[in-house]
Structure formats: structure tokens, C-alpha cells
Write an enzyme that holds these catalytic residues in place. Structure first.
Site, PDB file in Angstrom:
ATOM      1  CE  LYS A  13       9.135   0.254   4.971  1.00  0.00           C
ATOM      2  NZ  LYS A  13       9.738  -1.197   4.880  1.00  0.00           N
ATOM      3  NE  ARG A  57       8.542  -1.142  -1.423  1.00  0.00           N
ATOM      4  CZ  ARG A  57       7.726  -1.504  -0.554  1.00  0.00           C
ATOM      5  NH1 ARG A  57       6.681  -0.529  -0.178  1.00  0.00           N
ATOM      6  NH2 ARG A  57       7.717  -2.732   0.107  1.00  0.00           N
ATOM      7  NE  ARG A 113       8.337  -8.276   1.152  1.00  0.00           N
ATOM      8  CZ  ARG A 113       7.665  -8.367   2.172  1.00  0.00           C
ATOM      9  NH1 ARG A 113       7.610  -9.803   2.523  1.00  0.00           N
ATOM     10  NH2 ARG A 113       7.209  -7.416   2.955  1.00  0.00           N
ATOM     11  NE  ARG A 130       6.013  -8.422   8.287  1.00  0.00           N
ATOM     12  CZ  ARG A 130       6.549  -7.349   7.505  1.00  0.00           C
ATOM     13  NH1 ARG A 130       7.266  -6.224   8.245  1.00  0.00           N
ATOM     14  NH2 ARG A 130       6.315  -7.058   6.200  1.00  0.00           N
ATOM     15  NE  ARG A 185       1.108 -16.669  11.205  1.00  0.00           N
ATOM     16  CZ  ARG A 185       2.137 -16.770  12.013  1.00  0.00           C
ATOM     17  NH1 ARG A 185       3.387 -16.277  11.490  1.00  0.00           N
ATOM     18  NH2 ARG A 185       2.177 -16.854  13.318  1.00  0.00           N
TER      19      ARG A 185
HETATM   20  P1  AMP Z   1       4.928  -3.554   1.978  1.00  0.00           P
HETATM   21  O1  AMP Z   1       3.454  -3.539   2.710  1.00  0.00           O
HETATM   22  O2  AMP Z   1       5.324  -2.241   2.055  1.00  0.00           O
HETATM   23  O3  AMP Z   1       5.997  -4.375   2.415  1.00  0.00           O
HETATM   24  O4  AMP Z   1       4.547  -3.916   0.561  1.00  0.00           O
HETATM   25  C1  AMP Z   1       4.258  -5.045  -0.012  1.00  0.00           C
HETATM   26  C2  AMP Z   1       4.433  -5.153  -1.703  1.00  0.00           C
HETATM   27  O5  AMP Z   1       3.555  -4.336  -2.286  1.00  0.00           O
HETATM   28  C3  AMP Z   1       5.620  -5.087  -2.188  1.00  0.00           C
HETATM   29  O6  AMP Z   1       6.684  -6.004  -1.840  1.00  0.00           O
HETATM   30  C4  AMP Z   1       5.507  -4.455  -3.530  1.00  0.00           C
HETATM   31  O7  AMP Z   1       5.080  -5.483  -4.472  1.00  0.00           O
HETATM   32  C5  AMP Z   1       4.389  -3.655  -3.453  1.00  0.00           C
HETATM   33  N1  AMP Z   1       4.450  -2.283  -3.145  1.00  0.00           N
HETATM   34  C6  AMP Z   1       4.072  -1.448  -1.896  1.00  0.00           C
HETATM   35  N2  AMP Z   1       4.355  -0.353  -2.072  1.00  0.00           N
HETATM   36  C7  AMP Z   1       5.033  -0.126  -3.204  1.00  0.00           C
HETATM   37  C8  AMP Z   1       5.535   0.926  -3.901  1.00  0.00           C
HETATM   38  N3  AMP Z   1       5.605   2.040  -3.254  1.00  0.00           N
HETATM   39  N4  AMP Z   1       6.036   0.632  -5.191  1.00  0.00           N
HETATM   40  C9  AMP Z   1       6.077  -0.549  -5.761  1.00  0.00           C
HETATM   41  N5  AMP Z   1       5.592  -1.407  -5.089  1.00  0.00           N
HETATM   42  C10 AMP Z   1       4.976  -1.516  -3.999  1.00  0.00           C
END
Ligand code: AMP
Length: 226
Positions: free
Chosen positions: A21, A96, A180, A135, A168
Site C-alpha cells: 500500500k 481499518r 498485524r 523492508r 526499519r
Molecule cells: P501501518 O503503518 O499502516 O502498518 O500501521 C502501523 C501500526 O499503526 C498498526 O499496526 C496499528 O497499530 C497502527 N495503525 C495505523 N493505522 C491505523 C488505523 N487506521 N487504525 C488503528 N490502528 C492503526
């Protein structure tokens, strides 16, 4: 130069961690002059800045769970209020949960906007652990790399900005990725049906080459924003 659009686009990228994404959002940003809005990036910035929201989110993020809708929605509303988002946004990692999807509908309705497309990036879970574990990003410009799949042309030097420092994410490890993925299937995957019911769902095969996926996504964005 970016392509022109007749109205502000609101695009959603749906997919588990590692689906690509962020990589694709950055490419769409360049091609269409849209703004990538990643709640994960905004939360990491809040953690780094030590804000109250960041302090509340930190341990949840480290465990691979979802931060509360309340915190995420406050962060999203603030970012959506900034003038650069008027060109259109690519939502990366938001919504989410069904609660976030409903709150987004209400926020957009207030602004006379609607979702242009919610694009599901279809990938195999089994491949996501390896994708996420290797990554890293350039500290200078944020360009993404991967130990196995996308190395800089010159080792240790960013292709985009020439930077030599990379970072990282604390949660990009095999243990946390499992949590996740579980959170994705429990809370986020139901949004695929939510957007299908609203006739805005599209999907792309996220297992191919980065450029092939970008071409397919670009075609959808060009179509829905024409
Ligand atoms: P990401 O960078 O999108 O993989 O997000 C990293 C972490 O941030 C996730 O594993 C969640 O803990 C938190 N997070 C990011 N976006 C959301 C969201 N829309 N709702 C809830 N938690 C989020």
C-alpha cells in the site's frame, strides 16, 4: 507533471501489512498529484514527538494491535483539514475498522466529497512475513527498499536522494507481523464487503511486479477520477 482530475479524489488502499500500500501510494502521489495519507506514518510521528496520542498508541503499535478509533480519527481529521489534501487523497492504512469507515463517510459527506474507489490489494498472507521483515526506508526522503526485492542500484545509497541512512520499523518483525495479519483479518477485511455494497470496490493482484501493479492501479485511478 501530474495528470489532471475534475474533482478531488478520495482513494482507499485496502490490504494486509506488506501488501504494498505505501509503495503504491507514493507512486500514485507522484503520478496524479494526490496526497498520501498514512495513519501509520502519522501515528509513528506522534510517537516520535511524544504527544499524548503517541504515548497512548506506542505499546499497541509495538504489539501489532489496532490503535483506538478515537485516537486514529482525531489524527485523521487534523490531517484532512490541511489545505494540501484538497487535491485529493490516497488513504493508506485507513480505515481499518467498520467504525472508522462509517466515520470517514460522515467526514466526507460534511465536505461534499465521496469515495472515488476502495482498492483491495489481493495478496497471499504467507508471503507477507518475508515482505515485511526485509523492508526499510531512506531516512532522508522516505523511499522504500527491501533486502530481497528492491535494493538500491548502489549499495547503501538511496536511488532517489543519495542518502546513506536507512531505518526499519520497530513492528516490522516476524513476531509482530502475525498479530498485524490477525488484526487485519478480524477488523479490516470486513471493509471489502462494506465497500462492495457501496459500489466503490475495485481489486488488483498485489503479488506481481511493483511496476505492473502500479500500471493497473493507475488505470483505475485515471478512470475513477476522469
Ligand atoms: P501501518 O503503518 O499502516 O502498518 O500501521 C502501523 C501500526 O499503526 C498498526 O499496526 C496499528 O497499530 C497502527 N495503525 C495505523 N493505522 C491505523 C488505523 N487506521 N487504525 C488503528 N490502528 C492503526
Amino acid at each position: 507533471m501530474s495528470e489532471t482530475m475534475t474533482h478531488a479524489a478520495v482513494l482507499i488502499l485496502l490490504g494486509p501489512p506488506g501488501a504494498g500500500k505505501g509503495t503504491q501510494a507514493r507512486m500514485l502521489e507522484e503520478r496524479f498529484g494526490l496526497v498520501q495519507l498514512s495513519t501509520g506514518d502519522l501515528l509513528r510521528a506522534a510517537v516520535a514527538a511524544g504527544t499524548a496520542a503517541g504515548m497512548a498508541a506506542k505499546s499497541v503499535m509495538e504489539s501489532g494491535g489496532l490503535v483506538s478509533d478515537e485516537i486514529v480519527l482525531a489524527i485523521l481529521r487534523d490531517r484532512m483539514a490541511e489545505p494540501d489534501t484538497a487535491k485529493g487523497v490516497i488513504l493508506d492504512g485507513f480505515p481499518r475498522t467498520p467504525g472508522q469507515a462509517e466515520a470517514l463517510d460522515a467526514l466526507l459527506a460534511d465536505q461534499g466529497l465521496k469515495i472515488s474507489a476502495a482498492i483491495s490489494m489481493e495478496v497471499d498472507d504467507a508471503a507477507m512475513v518475508e515482505r515485511v521483515s526485509g523492508r526499510h526506508t531512506c531516512e532522508g526522503c522516505g523511499e522504500g527498499y527491501h533486502d530481497s526485492f528492491k535494493q538500491p542500484a548502489q549499495a547503501g545509497r538511496c536511488d532517489k536522494c543519495g542518502g546513506t541512512a536507512f531505518k526499519r520499523r520497530a513492528d516490522d518483525n516476524a513476531e509482530t507481523v502475525g498479530a498485524r495479519l490477525t488484526a487485519y483479518h478480524a477488523s479490516t477485511a470486513p471493509l471489502i464487503a462494506y465497500y462492495a455494497a457501496r459500489d466503490v470496490l475495485r481489486s488488483v493482484d498485489g503479488m506481481g511486479a511493483i511496476d505492473a501493479i502500479a500500471a493497473e492501479l493507475g488505470g483505475i485511478v485515471a478512470e475513477v477520477t476522469a
